[in-house]
Design a protein around this motif. Structure first.
Motif, PDB file in Angstrom:
ATOM      1  N   GLU A   1       0.653  -1.130   0.164  1.00  0.00           N
ATOM      2  CA  GLU A   1       0.099   0.123  -0.105  1.00  0.00           C
ATOM      3  C   GLU A   1       0.974   1.101   0.127  1.00  0.00           C
ATOM      4  OE1 GLU A   1      -3.088   0.381  -0.743  1.00  0.00           O
ATOM      5  OE2 GLU A   1      -3.235  -2.134  -0.696  1.00  0.00           O
TER       6      GLU A   1
ATOM      7  N   LYS B   1       2.119   1.541  -3.595  1.00  0.00           N
ATOM      8  CA  LYS B   1       0.744   1.882  -4.403  1.00  0.00           C
ATOM      9  C   LYS B   1       1.169   3.800  -4.214  1.00  0.00           C
ATOM     10  CE  LYS B   1      -1.442  -1.429  -3.948  1.00  0.00           C
ATOM     11  NZ  LYS B   1      -2.983  -2.130  -3.590  1.00  0.00           N
ATOM     12  N   ALA B   2       0.437   4.129  -3.365  1.00  0.00           N
ATOM     13  CA  ALA B   2       1.015   5.551  -2.703  1.00  0.00           C
ATOM     14  C   ALA B   2       2.087   6.929  -3.383  1.00  0.00           C
ATOM     15  CB  ALA B   2       0.628   5.631  -1.103  1.00  0.00           C
TER      16      ALA B   2
ATOM     17  N   CYS C   1       3.819   5.336  -5.969  1.00  0.00           N
ATOM     18  CA  CYS C   1       3.904   5.918  -7.574  1.00  0.00           C
ATOM     19  C   CYS C   1       2.518   6.456  -7.682  1.00  0.00           C
ATOM     20  CB  CYS C   1       2.867   4.520  -7.880  1.00  0.00           C
ATOM     21  SG  CYS C   1       5.181   3.465  -8.314  1.00  0.00           S
ATOM     22  N   ARG C   2       1.388   6.632  -7.128  1.00  0.00           N
ATOM     23  CA  ARG C   2       0.156   7.412  -6.968  1.00  0.00           C
ATOM     24  C   ARG C   2       0.609   8.765  -7.064  1.00  0.00           C
ATOM     25  NH1 ARG C   2      -2.946   3.774  -3.380  1.00  0.00           N
ATOM     26  NH2 ARG C   2      -4.064   1.765  -5.232  1.00  0.00           N
TER      27      ARG C   2
ATOM     28  N   ALA D   1       1.174  10.340 -13.058  1.00  0.00           N
ATOM     29  CA  ALA D   1       1.597   9.170 -13.399  1.00  0.00           C
ATOM     30  C   ALA D   1      -0.138   8.682 -13.098  1.00  0.00           C
ATOM     31  CB  ALA D   1       1.488   8.260 -11.502  1.00  0.00           C
TER      32      ALA D   1
ATOM     33  N   GLU E   1      -3.584   4.863 -12.888  1.00  0.00           N
ATOM     34  CA  GLU E   1      -3.846   3.843 -12.189  1.00  0.00           C
ATOM     35  C   GLU E   1      -4.476   3.037 -13.950  1.00  0.00           C
ATOM     36  OE1 GLU E   1      -4.751   2.378  -8.030  1.00  0.00           O
ATOM     37  OE2 GLU E   1      -3.797   3.646  -7.970  1.00  0.00           O
TER      38      GLU E   1
ATOM     39  N   PHE F   1       0.710   0.678 -12.644  1.00  0.00           N
ATOM     40  CA  PHE F   1       1.218   2.439 -13.442  1.00  0.00           C
ATOM     41  C   PHE F   1       1.947   2.675 -14.031  1.00  0.00           C
ATOM     42  CE2 PHE F   1       0.694   0.867  -8.439  1.00  0.00           C
ATOM     43  CZ  PHE F   1      -0.204   2.163  -8.036  1.00  0.00           C
TER      44      PHE F   1
ATOM     45  N   TYR G   1      10.505   5.361 -12.332  1.00  0.00           N
ATOM     46  CA  TYR G   1       9.492   6.445 -13.212  1.00  0.00           C
ATOM     47  C   TYR G   1      10.961   7.546 -13.922  1.00  0.00           C
ATOM     48  CZ  TYR G   1       6.875  10.588 -13.465  1.00  0.00           C
ATOM     49  OH  TYR G   1       6.562  11.981 -13.972  1.00  0.00           O
TER      50      TYR G   1
END
Length: 118
Positions: free
Chosen positions: A4, A7-8, A10-11, A16, A18, A28, A98
């Motif tokens: 989790e 994911k945060a 990446c967001r 970005a 999803e 992502f 990224y």
């Protein structure tokens, strides 16, 4: 870093996007190019991302990190286990993934997205 938290991270990256693909994997992307894939279906759950060629062997020698299935030839790793990387290193590797993908986008798209230059 747990899934989790990853994911945060990446967001939070500029531009970005999803998306859910392949029956449940969270992908992502930036500029329609993947930079991370989170999978909760694996045993254990994990996240895959692109790394620099010189880091690939070093990272895959660590417990809990392996070449990513289907993407290893493109120098992607899969991290399965929250203790395989500490939070700071995991965040830095996701950011670098990224940046590596962002750098391959056209200059116009990079400018339009306002993301960091790699």
């Amino acid at each position: 870093m747990n899934l989790e938290q990853a994911k945060a991270v990446c967001r939070a990256l500029p531009g970005a996007v999803e998306d859910v693909k392949w029956g449940g994997d969270i992908v992502f992307s930036v500029g329609l190019k993947m930079f991370a894939v989170a999978s909760g279906a694996g045993d254990p759950p994990g996240i895959s991302f692109k790394v620099e060629e010189q880091r690939f062997l070093e990272l895959t020698d660590r417990p809990g990190i392996m070449p990513a299935p289907y993407l290893a030839r493109a120098k992607w790793v899969r991290v399965s286990g929250a203790d395989a990387l500490d939070d700071a290193e995991a965040a830095a590797l996701l950011l670098r993934s990224y940046q590596l993908v962002f750098a391959k986008l056209t200059k116009k798209l990079q400018h339009d997205m306002g993301g960091p230059q790699a």
